[in-house]
Design a protein around this motif. Structure first.
Motif, PDB file in Angstrom:
ATOM      1  N   THR A 145       0.408 -12.580  44.492  1.00 24.94           N
ATOM      2  CA  THR A 145       1.111 -13.252  43.400  1.00 24.94           C
ATOM      3  C   THR A 145       1.549 -14.659  43.834  1.00 24.94           C
ATOM      4  O   THR A 145       1.459 -15.017  45.008  1.00 24.94           O
ATOM      5  CB  THR A 145       2.344 -12.443  42.975  1.00 24.94           C
ATOM      6  N   ASN A 146       2.049 -15.417  42.887  1.00 26.18           N
ATOM      7  CA  ASN A 146       2.516 -16.777  43.194  1.00 26.18           C
ATOM      8  C   ASN A 146       3.677 -16.787  44.174  1.00 26.18           C
ATOM      9  O   ASN A 146       3.891 -17.759  44.898  1.00 26.18           O
ATOM     10  CB  ASN A 146       2.922 -17.501  41.904  1.00 26.18           C
ATOM     11  N   LEU A 165       4.489  -3.319  43.884  1.00 26.02           N
ATOM     12  CA  LEU A 165       4.677  -4.672  44.381  1.00 26.02           C
ATOM     13  C   LEU A 165       5.201  -4.584  45.807  1.00 26.02           C
ATOM     14  O   LEU A 165       6.121  -3.807  46.097  1.00 26.02           O
ATOM     15  CB  LEU A 165       5.678  -5.430  43.509  1.00 26.02           C
ATOM     16  N   LYS A 217       0.378  -7.373  44.409  1.00 24.56           N
ATOM     17  CA  LYS A 217       0.544  -6.435  43.294  1.00 24.56           C
ATOM     18  C   LYS A 217      -0.654  -5.500  43.238  1.00 24.56           C
ATOM     19  O   LYS A 217      -1.805  -5.936  43.149  1.00 24.56           O
ATOM     20  CB  LYS A 217       0.677  -7.194  41.969  1.00 24.56           C
TER      21      LYS A 217
END
Length: 252
Positions: A12-13, A63, A18
Motif C-alpha cells: 500500500t501507499n 493488513l 494488504k
C-alpha cells in the motif's frame, strides 16, 4: 503454508501489505489460527525472506507490515525444466514441485506423443500457473518466481491451438541439455557439471519416440537415468531435483 509469499503489488501507499486472497486469508485464520499482533514467516517475491506482522485481520482482508531479514541467493547452477505436455493434474504437481525447489524456469512444449486434447485445460492460463507457483513457493520458502513459457498458444472457443517450437525444434540451440531416460547414465556419471545453467527435457507419458531420441543423439544430448523403474512424470521431476541437489551438494 510454511511461508507467506508477498507480492510487491500488494504494498500500500503507507508501506504495509494488504492480502485479499480468500484462500490465504482462510488458511491464516482457520489453519494457522493467527490474530492481530501475530507474526508469520514470510518472503517478498524475488527479494528477501523475513517476518510479516498482522496489524488488522478479517475474513475479507489482512493488513500487515513486512520486515526483511535475509536475501537468499538463487540456486546455482540454474535449472530450466522443459516439460512435454502432460495430463493437467500432472502439470499442476510439476509446477508446485518445481517452485518448491526453486527452478530457474519452466517451459511446457509439445513432444511427438503429447496428447493435444490436454491443451484445452484451464491449467495453462497465466493466472492459474502463477497461483500454483506461489503455492509451491509458500511450501518451500523459495522467493524466486520461475519464469514460465508455453511452446504453444492454447485453443480458444472458435480457434484451434497454435504450436510454437516443439521440444525437438529447440534442442539445436546452444543451451546445455539433458533428457530424462531410463537408459541414460546416473547424474554422478555426468560430472563435472561446470555450466552456469542446464535445461532438462522431461518426456510425455508414452515416452520419447525413436525419432526424438535420434535428434538428441544428433546434438550429443546426454540422457539421465533416475531409477530402474518406469516413473510417472511428476515422480521423474521429483527424483531428478532430489538427485541433482545431492550431486551438486557433494560436488561443491
Amino acid at each position: 503454508m510454511n511461508y507467506l509469499i508477498l507480492d510487491p503489488t500488494q504494498k500500500t501507499n503507507s508501506g504495509e501489505f494488504k492480502i485479499s486472497n480468500k484462500e490465504r486469508i482462510s488458511h491464516i485464520l482457520n489453519i494457522l489460527q493467527k490474530k492481530e499482533g501475530d507474526k508469520i514467516k514470510a518472503g517478498l517475491l524475488n527479494e528477501s525472506l523475513g517476518i510479516f506482522k498482522i496489524l488488522k485481520i478479517s475474513s475479507q482482508e489482512i493488513l500487515g507490515s513486512y520486515t526483511p531479514i535475509i536475501k537468499p541467493k538463487r540456486r546455482s547452477p540454474g535449472i530450466n525444466l522443459i516439460v512435454s505436455v502432460q495430463r493437467p493434474p500432472t502439470i499442476e504437481k510439476i509446477i508446485e514441485l518445481a517452485s518448491v525447489w526453486g527452478v530457474q524456469s519452466l517451459e511446457f512444449r509439445l513432444a511427438t506423443l503429447s496428447r493435444k486434447e490436454y491443451l484445452t485445460s484451464p491449467v495453462w492460463k497465466e493466472e492459474n500457473i502463477k497461483e500454483k507457483l506461489i503455492l509451491g513457493m509458500e511450501q518451500g520458502g523459495n522467493i524466486f518466481l520461475p519464469k514460465v513459457e508455453l511452446g504453444f498458444i492454447p485453443p480458444g472457443k472458435k480457434t484451434s491451438f497454435e504450436k510454437k517450437e516443439s521440444i525437438s525444434e529447440i534442442v539445436s540451440s546452444s543451451r546445455k541439455f539433458f533428457y530424462l531416460d531410463k537408459k541414460g547414465k546416473a547424474i554422478q556419471e555426468h560430472r563435472p557439471l561446470a555450466d552456469k545453467e542446464y535445461s532438462i527435457l522431461v518426456g510425455p507419458e508414452p515416452g520419447w519416440t525413436n525419432a526424438e531420441l535420434e535428434i538428441f543423439r544428433k546434438y550429443n544430448i546426454p540422457g539421465i537415468r533416475l531409477s530402474s523403474s518406469v516413473l510417472r512424470s511428476e515422480q521423474a521431476v521429483s527424483f531428478f531435483l532430489s538427485q541433482w541437489e545431492n550431486s551438486i551438494f557433494r560436488l561443491y
